[in-house]
Design a protein around this motif. Structure first.
Motif, PDB file in Angstrom:
ATOM      1  N   ALA A   4      29.363  41.416  38.752  1.00 45.14           N
ATOM      2  CA  ALA A   4      29.940  42.127  37.603  1.00 45.14           C
ATOM      3  C   ALA A   4      31.068  43.051  38.052  1.00 45.14           C
ATOM      4  CB  ALA A   4      28.851  42.913  36.874  1.00 45.14           C
ATOM      5  N   VAL A   5      30.867  43.778  39.140  1.00 47.03           N
ATOM      6  CA  VAL A   5      31.923  44.644  39.672  1.00 47.03           C
ATOM      7  C   VAL A   5      33.125  43.804  40.075  1.00 47.03           C
ATOM      8  CG1 VAL A   5      32.551  46.184  41.590  1.00 47.03           C
ATOM      9  CG2 VAL A   5      30.355  46.466  40.417  1.00 47.03           C
ATOM     10  N   PHE A   6      32.881  42.705  40.770  1.00 48.60           N
ATOM     11  CA  PHE A   6      33.949  41.805  41.205  1.00 48.60           C
ATOM     12  C   PHE A   6      34.784  41.333  40.021  1.00 48.60           C
ATOM     13  CE2 PHE A   6      35.402  37.440  42.085  1.00 48.60           C
ATOM     14  CZ  PHE A   6      36.145  37.633  43.235  1.00 48.60           C
ATOM     15  N   GLU A   7      34.124  40.841  38.988  1.00 47.79           N
ATOM     16  CA  GLU A   7      34.842  40.320  37.821  1.00 47.79           C
ATOM     17  C   GLU A   7      35.616  41.423  37.095  1.00 47.79           C
ATOM     18  OE1 GLU A   7      35.333  37.234  37.229  1.00 47.79           O
ATOM     19  OE2 GLU A   7      33.868  36.443  38.645  1.00 47.79           O
ATOM     20  N   THR A   8      35.095  42.634  37.115  1.00 49.71           N
ATOM     21  CA  THR A   8      35.738  43.748  36.427  1.00 49.71           C
ATOM     22  C   THR A   8      37.014  44.205  37.125  1.00 49.71           C
ATOM     23  OG1 THR A   8      33.606  44.499  35.588  1.00 49.71           O
ATOM     24  CG2 THR A   8      35.396  46.110  35.587  1.00 49.71           C
ATOM     25  N   ILE A   9      37.020  44.221  38.466  1.00 55.94           N
ATOM     26  CA  ILE A   9      38.161  44.798  39.184  1.00 55.94           C
ATOM     27  C   ILE A   9      39.062  43.785  39.889  1.00 55.94           C
ATOM     28  CG2 ILE A   9      36.939  46.983  39.505  1.00 55.94           C
ATOM     29  CD1 ILE A   9      36.490  46.195  42.454  1.00 55.94           C
ATOM     30  N   ARG A  10      38.758  42.525  39.850  1.00 58.83           N
ATOM     31  CA  ARG A  10      39.498  41.523  40.617  1.00 58.83           C
ATOM     32  C   ARG A  10      40.980  41.456  40.276  1.00 58.83           C
ATOM     33  NH1 ARG A  10      37.197  35.715  39.621  1.00 58.83           N
ATOM     34  NH2 ARG A  10      38.796  35.317  41.153  1.00 58.83           N
ATOM     35  N   SER A  11      41.351  41.775  39.050  1.00 64.21           N
ATOM     36  CA  SER A  11      42.767  41.694  38.657  1.00 64.21           C
ATOM     37  C   SER A  11      43.632  42.747  39.352  1.00 64.21           C
ATOM     38  CB  SER A  11      42.893  41.831  37.137  1.00 64.21           C
ATOM     39  OG  SER A  11      42.428  43.104  36.731  1.00 64.21           O
ATOM     40  N   ARG A  12      43.032  43.722  39.986  1.00 62.85           N
ATOM     41  CA  ARG A  12      43.774  44.787  40.679  1.00 62.85           C
ATOM     42  C   ARG A  12      44.164  44.412  42.104  1.00 62.85           C
ATOM     43  NH1 ARG A  12      39.486  49.547  39.301  1.00 62.85           N
ATOM     44  NH2 ARG A  12      39.287  49.083  37.084  1.00 62.85           N
ATOM     45  N   PHE A  13      43.793  43.199  42.543  1.00 68.07           N
ATOM     46  CA  PHE A  13      44.000  42.797  43.928  1.00 68.07           C
ATOM     47  C   PHE A  13      44.868  41.538  44.012  1.00 68.07           C
ATOM     48  CE2 PHE A  13      40.257  45.346  43.642  1.00 68.07           C
ATOM     49  CZ  PHE A  13      40.310  46.150  44.770  1.00 68.07           C
ATOM     50  N   GLU A  14      45.548  41.393  45.156  1.00 73.85           N
ATOM     51  CA  GLU A  14      46.388  40.213  45.380  1.00 73.85           C
ATOM     52  C   GLU A  14      45.545  38.962  45.608  1.00 73.85           C
ATOM     53  OE1 GLU A  14      49.821  40.641  48.145  1.00 73.85           O
ATOM     54  OE2 GLU A  14      49.089  42.718  48.286  1.00 73.85           O
TER      55      GLU A  14
END
Length: 154
Positions: A4-14
């Protein structure tokens, strides 16, 4: 929780990678196969990975200038960390490495840890019944067994 954390913040990374079930996969597969999986998920060629040392070098050289989100789920051995995320210098500024483990001793120098607490008994009972019986209470005759399962599993 890690997913859930991964899916929530993944757009902030290259580049991002979620390596699920590291413990189980390391028991079944060669470490180089999992290094290749990591590289493939990050859209980096894994054709030159012939051994774990090649894998480490390629991971390090390919990601050191990139903002990376890497989740290593269910790590159970220090060697796994060494082969997938050896040092902070392997990753660019702003990178985040999230490691889930049942054994905090696997982590050499964690920057921040968070222990997931179990559910209270009533929540655990409700969740178990919803999953096992598809209703909020156990099927007739299964109350005692349900309570034993919840107590045993913690």
């Amino acid at each position: 929780i890690a997913r859930a954390v991964f899916e929530t913040i993944r757009s902030r990374f290259e580049v991002t990678c979620f390596l699920a079930d590291v413990r189980e996969n390391c028991e079944k597969k060669d470490i180089t196969d999992i290094q290749k999986q990591l590289l493939d998920q990050m859209n980096i060629s894994s054709k030159a990975v012939y051994n774990k040392y090649d894998g480490r070098t390629i991971i390090q050289n390919s990601l050191r200038l990139k903002k990376v989100l890497l989740v290593l789920d269910d790590v159970n051995h220090e060697k796994q960390l060494e082969n997938f995320a050896g040092e902070q210098a392997w990753f660019g500024p702003g990178s985040r490495i999230i490691i889930t483990t049942r054994d905090v001793e696997v982590l050499k120098e964690p920057h921040e840890t968070w222990k997931v607490e179990g559910l209270v008994d009533s929540e655990a009972f409700n969740l178990f019944c919803l999953k096992a019986f598809k209703q909020p209470i156990p099927a007739e005759g299964f109350l005692d067994l349900s309570e034993e399962v919840i107590k045993y599993s913690g």
